[in-house]
Design a protein around this motif. Structure first.
Motif, mmCIF file in Angstrom:
data_model
loop_
_atom_site.group_PDB
_atom_site.id
_atom_site.type_symbol
_atom_site.label_atom_id
_atom_site.label_comp_id
_atom_site.label_asym_id
_atom_site.label_seq_id
_atom_site.Cartn_x
_atom_site.Cartn_y
_atom_site.Cartn_z
ATOM 1 N N HIS A 1 196.721 -31.477 -100.723
ATOM 2 C CA HIS A 1 196.858 -31.780 -99.293
ATOM 3 C C HIS A 1 196.617 -33.242 -98.912
ATOM 4 O O HIS A 1 196.964 -33.639 -97.799
ATOM 5 C CB HIS A 1 195.922 -30.879 -98.491
ATOM 6 N N ALA A 2 196.021 -34.031 -99.800
ATOM 7 C CA ALA A 2 195.832 -35.448 -99.487
ATOM 8 C C ALA A 2 196.649 -36.356 -100.394
ATOM 9 O O ALA A 2 196.655 -37.574 -100.195
ATOM 10 C CB ALA A 2 194.348 -35.825 -99.569
ATOM 11 N N GLY A 3 197.294 -35.770 -101.392
ATOM 12 C CA GLY A 3 198.212 -36.527 -102.222
ATOM 13 C C GLY A 3 197.575 -37.569 -103.116
ATOM 14 O O GLY A 3 198.230 -38.534 -103.518
ATOM 15 N N ARG A 4 196.302 -37.393 -103.459
ATOM 16 C CA ARG A 4 195.631 -38.349 -104.347
ATOM 17 C C ARG A 4 195.262 -37.661 -105.655
ATOM 18 O O ARG A 4 194.717 -36.556 -105.647
ATOM 19 C CB ARG A 4 194.355 -38.889 -103.709
ATOM 20 N N MET A 5 195.532 -38.333 -106.752
ATOM 21 C CA MET A 5 195.152 -37.789 -108.044
ATOM 22 C C MET A 5 193.630 -37.647 -108.108
ATOM 23 O O MET A 5 192.891 -38.543 -107.690
ATOM 24 C CB MET A 5 195.639 -38.693 -109.168
ATOM 25 N N SER A 6 193.178 -36.523 -108.650
ATOM 26 C CA SER A 6 191.741 -36.253 -108.752
ATOM 27 C C SER A 6 191.446 -35.702 -110.139
ATOM 28 O O SER A 6 192.290 -35.057 -110.760
ATOM 29 C CB SER A 6 191.304 -35.245 -107.682
ATOM 30 N N SER A 7 190.236 -35.921 -110.604
ATOM 31 C CA SER A 7 189.847 -35.408 -111.914
ATOM 32 C C SER A 7 188.366 -35.089 -111.920
ATOM 33 O O SER A 7 187.605 -35.515 -111.042
ATOM 34 C CB SER A 7 190.182 -36.420 -113.020
ATOM 35 N N LEU A 8 187.953 -34.335 -112.925
ATOM 36 C CA LEU A 8 186.548 -33.975 -113.107
ATOM 37 C C LEU A 8 185.954 -34.878 -114.179
ATOM 38 O O LEU A 8 186.514 -35.020 -115.276
ATOM 39 C CB LEU A 8 186.413 -32.505 -113.522
ATOM 40 N N ALA A 9 184.837 -35.480 -113.881
ATOM 41 C CA ALA A 9 184.203 -36.401 -114.820
ATOM 42 C C ALA A 9 183.577 -35.662 -115.993
ATOM 43 O O ALA A 9 183.192 -34.499 -115.885
ATOM 44 C CB ALA A 9 183.130 -37.216 -114.097
ATOM 45 N N ALA A 10 183.471 -36.361 -117.110
ATOM 46 C CA ALA A 10 182.658 -35.917 -118.243
ATOM 47 C C ALA A 10 181.396 -36.770 -118.231
ATOM 48 O O ALA A 10 181.410 -37.909 -118.708
ATOM 49 C CB ALA A 10 183.414 -36.090 -119.552
ATOM 50 N N PRO A 11 180.295 -36.272 -117.648
ATOM 51 C CA PRO A 11 179.103 -37.120 -117.514
ATOM 52 C C PRO A 11 178.589 -37.704 -118.820
ATOM 53 O O PRO A 11 177.961 -38.777 -118.820
ATOM 54 C CB PRO A 11 178.083 -36.163 -116.874
#
Length: 344
Positions: free
Chosen positions: A62-72
């Motif tokens: 819905h915001a059109g931005r690539m997102s990812s989950l970090a590997a701490p």
């Protein structure tokens, strides 16, 4: 005797109202911080990680931005410096005191990211202090080990974040969430039937897709930690790529969907496939279609897909609490767990 978990499930409408009242007016602060960023990096563990999955789908869809989950561990164990310029790093921790998450957010800032904290720990928590902007939820103290109200208020904070990123959603939908959750607490559907269907099994597959995938992961986590079930949380796309072989008369499926959206029909088809093979499929949400295709069903919220996960998890929480008691387990204090988990 009412468990702490059941009491805290019932506190969610008030917690959501308080959190939305506090955070919706801060949308412009999010917008200002995010102005020079192009993508998001979510930093979390456990239940907060499941909330982050919701944030990822919401922001990308819905915001059109690539997102990812970090590997701490890249920050804390490998101690590798990355170029995070143009990144908005969003760290989630219910307590705001999980050292690994605080350290990773500090690392992200040193790598060039703008930083946001989402926490119930308050403005004085280490995570809030480390961030450029702190979105503090107002769930109040949570005494039961399984997170309920701190999870749903995290989702509310991420929805506010999406508004600040100019998501193509109707902001008024957020104000409907507390009442929808209140209705689900009063009428969650046929909890007893689903409890009996899970009471004697060793494992269950929990599946959803898209925005409902976060709910499937969180429901599976709750069933693991409070009911000691071998609960596997999967996207139904991944489930169909092999793991569906484990679904049989001894291993039922718990299927989650909002009442609208592009993943509903696939979830209904999966329920029909499961029951057609002689196994039990228990639905959460999905409206009349999923309920009809399922062995037994729990209600979902009458909400648009983008905010539905804040309601979809509630029947799963009630199921978990009831099933734990049915299996002779205290859901407030699962073995081997503490309220704040420290990882290295």
């Amino acid at each position: 005797m009412t468990t702490k978990m059941r009491s805290e499930i019932g506190e969610q409408p008030a917690a959501l109202r308080a959190t939305l009242d506090a955070l919706v007016p801060r949308v412009d602060e999010v917008r200002a911080l995010a102005r020079d960023t192009r993508q998001l990096l979510f930093i979390a563990r456990g239940t907060s990680d499941n909330a982050a999955v919701y944030g990822r789908y919401l922001i990308e869809a819905h915001a059109g931005r690539m997102s990812s989950l970090a590997a701490p561990s890249i920050a804390t164990t490998y101690k590798r410096k990355l170029d995070l310029s143009g990144v908005l790093a969003v760290a989630l921790s219910q307590s705001g005191r999980t050292e690994e998450i605080v350290e990773t957010l500090v690392w992200a800032k040193a790598c060039g990211a703008s930083t946001v904290a989402v926490t119930n720990g308050g403005e004085d928590s280490p995570l809030a202090q480390a961030a450029d902007l702190a979105l503090c939820t107002l769930a109040g103290e949570e005494k039961a080990v399984p997170a309920t109200k701190t999870y749903t208020t995290q989702l509310a904070a991420l929805a506010v974040l999406a508004l600040g990123l100019d998501a193509d959603v109707n902001a008024d939908d957020l104000q409907r969430v507390p009442d929808a959750v209140e209705r689900l607490i009063a009428d969650p559907g046929d909890v007893d039937a689903v409890v009996e269907g899970l009471a004697e099994v060793a494992g269950v597959v929990v599946s959803g897709r898209g925005l409902a995938f976060s709910t499937a992961l969180e429901a599976a986590l709750k069933l693991k930690e409070a009911c000691y079930l071998h609960a596997m949380g999967l996207s139904y796309a991944d489930l169909l790529h092999g793991p569906i072989a484990v679904v049989d008369e001894r291993t039922p499926a718990l299927l989650v969907a909002s009442g609208e959206g592009p993943t509903l029909q696939g979830t209904v088809a999966l329920a029909r496939r499961v029951t057609g093979a002689g196994a039990s499929a228990f639905g959460i949400g999905g409206g009349a279609e999923l309920a009809t295709a399922s062995t037994a069903a729990l209600n979902g919220p009458s909400l648009p897909e983008w905010v539905a996960p804040m309601g979809l998890i509630v029947p799963a929480q009630l199921l978990t609490e009831s099933l734990a008691r049915r299996r002779g387990i205290d859901p407030d204090s699962p073995r081997g767990l503490n309220k704040v988990t420290q990882t290295d």
